[in-house]
Design an enzyme around this catalytic site. Sequence first.
Site, PDB file in Angstrom:
ATOM      1  N   LYS A 149       8.951  36.837 -41.158  1.00 30.69           N
ATOM      2  CA  LYS A 149       8.671  36.266 -42.468  1.00 30.69           C
ATOM      3  C   LYS A 149       7.188  36.389 -42.830  1.00 30.69           C
ATOM      4  CE  LYS A 149      12.729  34.791 -43.875  1.00 30.69           C
ATOM      5  NZ  LYS A 149      13.248  33.438 -43.793  1.00 30.69           N
ATOM      6  N   ARG A 160      18.094  33.138 -36.535  1.00 26.57           N
ATOM      7  CA  ARG A 160      18.483  34.365 -37.230  1.00 26.57           C
ATOM      8  C   ARG A 160      17.330  35.373 -37.092  1.00 26.57           C
ATOM      9  NH1 ARG A 160      17.863  36.484 -42.511  1.00 26.57           N
ATOM     10  NH2 ARG A 160      19.694  37.667 -43.236  1.00 26.57           N
TER      11      ARG A 160
END
Length: 740
Positions: free
Chosen positions: A685, A719
């Site tokens: 991210k 995830r």
Amino acid sequence: MFSALVRSPGLKPFMRRVHTGDTVSIKNLRYCGLINGRRMPLSLSTDLITDFGQASTDDDLRYSINYAVLSRDLRSFEKKYSHNSFRSLLQLGEGIFNEVLFSTNCKRATLTLTMDHPDCDVAVEMSRDKSDRPKITLRLDNLGVDTIIGVFKEERLAKQPVVLNLALDLAGEFSVDSIVSSAKNYVSRSQFKTVEALALNVAKLAFQAAENARHCKVSVLKPKAIDETDGVGVSVARSRADVQRQPLVDSQSSDYVPNLSKTAIVRDGKHTVYLAVGSNQGSQLTNIIIALDELAKRNINVRATSSLFRSAPMYYSNQPDFVNGCVKVETELRPQDLLKQIKEIEYEVLGRVKHFDNGPRPIDLDIILYDEAIYNSADLTIPHISMLERPFVLAPLCQLVPPDMLHPVTAEPIHSHWHQLRKTTRADDLQPVIPISGARMLPYGSRTLLMSILNVTPDSFSDGAASNLEIGHTLSRVERMAAAGVDIVDLGGCSTRPGSEQVSEAEELDRVLPVLEQIRKQFPELVVSVDTYRAEVARASVQLGADIINDVSGGLLDDKMYEFVAQSGVGYVLGHMRGNIATMNALSNYDEVAPGEVKQFSDYSPVMGGVCRELGVAIEKMQEAGVRRWQVIIDPGLGFAKKTEHNLELIRDLKKLAQYRQLSLETGQYVSFDDVALLMGPSRKQFIGGITGKPPKDRVFGTAAAVSACIANGADIVRVHDFEPMKDVALVADSIYRTL
């Protein structure tokens, strides 16, 4: 006031104050009295109220009471009446007052006679002025009795010791033996839930056994209730007038726990009821769903459900494991009518056959709580008598009731009971599960589950490529994922990176469905989630065998999503975001958001409180739509409407999120995140790039640190893109933080 002048050698005269609190005492003089023709060893103590101000000033015994003379006079009285029988201890005491104590310079005295008794310590205390009748108190201390007492199942099956102390204020004669035997017989056959009720009813009994009793104090001690104490208990003090209209509870020959309150009055209208549900035969989830549907057909409306837990059988162990949960329902049925409907569902609809107690069954429905009522009949006890000893009841129940909700009998918070029981519940005794296709259950909580990202998109932020659209290339990646032992493959056909252009629904379907169909053919046991916020994509995917829908928008971007999730029963990742893909980055100010009509049971920062509150409101809406709590996986949405510091706070304080609880002040609905599966998606991210200064594909080590931190703070599912190295990260982090 002042009286006579007192002169002492070498001292000037002074005024002597009258002292009315001076006492001359004798303690435990051994005495043998003849009572009702029977010789009775006694111990005699007396306090004579006098004024020895002059005696103490002049050091002259003539102005006091000589306790040696007093002792001699008591012996003389004993000898005088050695062959004369007194009818009672009271008559003996009156004789000692009149012939011995008040023959001295004494206007007020107390006399205590203690006697040996096989069951308890007995003391008769008499106090009187010279011109008045005596005030009498009978004390019965350390009366030990074994009885059924308590609300836990083990307390209902075996007697435990209690210790009684009684103090009765009397106006006349009494029988010690009658009071003691009445109390022993009554307590030994009683079946009270609380020591409070036991103490009160022993007081009522004492007034019956001693007609001259005007006031009674009873204390009850449970010496073995709590470790590292000498005992715990209560005491009550009542006058005869206080209890004269209250009947004595008679629990002799009772087959169930006596109702200690007034008869439960069930009024017409809606009632909130909590049911326990369990199954260990056939398709367990199917049985539970059928049971809930049958409740709805009978106007027993399901308002909320718990998570589901797999648990070993508790009483009869030679049978399959159970799947258990709890349900909050609303009904206008009275308890017995509700019980009748439940039994029809169990035996007529789902074919339960009861061969013996606690044996296997396709479905088991128990009434745990009915409003705040205490209700008892031969076939129904509310609150359920075994609820406080069953982890598989308390754990799901505490997901549905607020932390301040009290157990109707114990008056303790139900959450406190679970907190105590949890200390003795092994982790593998209670395994939360997510139902997936094919009647399978995906367990979580014991180890971290690895969700591997499978993007069939050319424009995803970190792994977008044209080759992703080639089905052969994609299936080879799935084969590697399966070989690596990932737990879930997350298939996505529409990039949700901030600001990305959204493909049409048709395009997303064209990307996802062919791959999903091939995965199901080649890897039938693989757990597959589909990453989509569109209800139609979700519907088509579930028809092809998808187990979970991963909705990053949490239902914000398609108002039909909750309805579909409820109808399909599919697992659902509830992601947190704000706005839409184009606007979410501009909606990351959590300081300006008012708390709204929600009570939060802990203090939270604006970010954590805002994220949790918005997820909680979403769960409430999902429950209204018919989604079951056991379908839900919570994702706080790292990178979605979050700044770098927000993402770091959510990871750092994830345990606070896992313990979040809120009560809607508008609807009265309670929502908690207790034991809900938590998914965290930090992989590659932007916040990791902001810290390391590296592009997405070079953020593997930063992702590893974030994944490890997520696991340390309670993530159940992570995830990730780089499933092979993250598999190792999860294994090591689990070994450290989950002690696997």
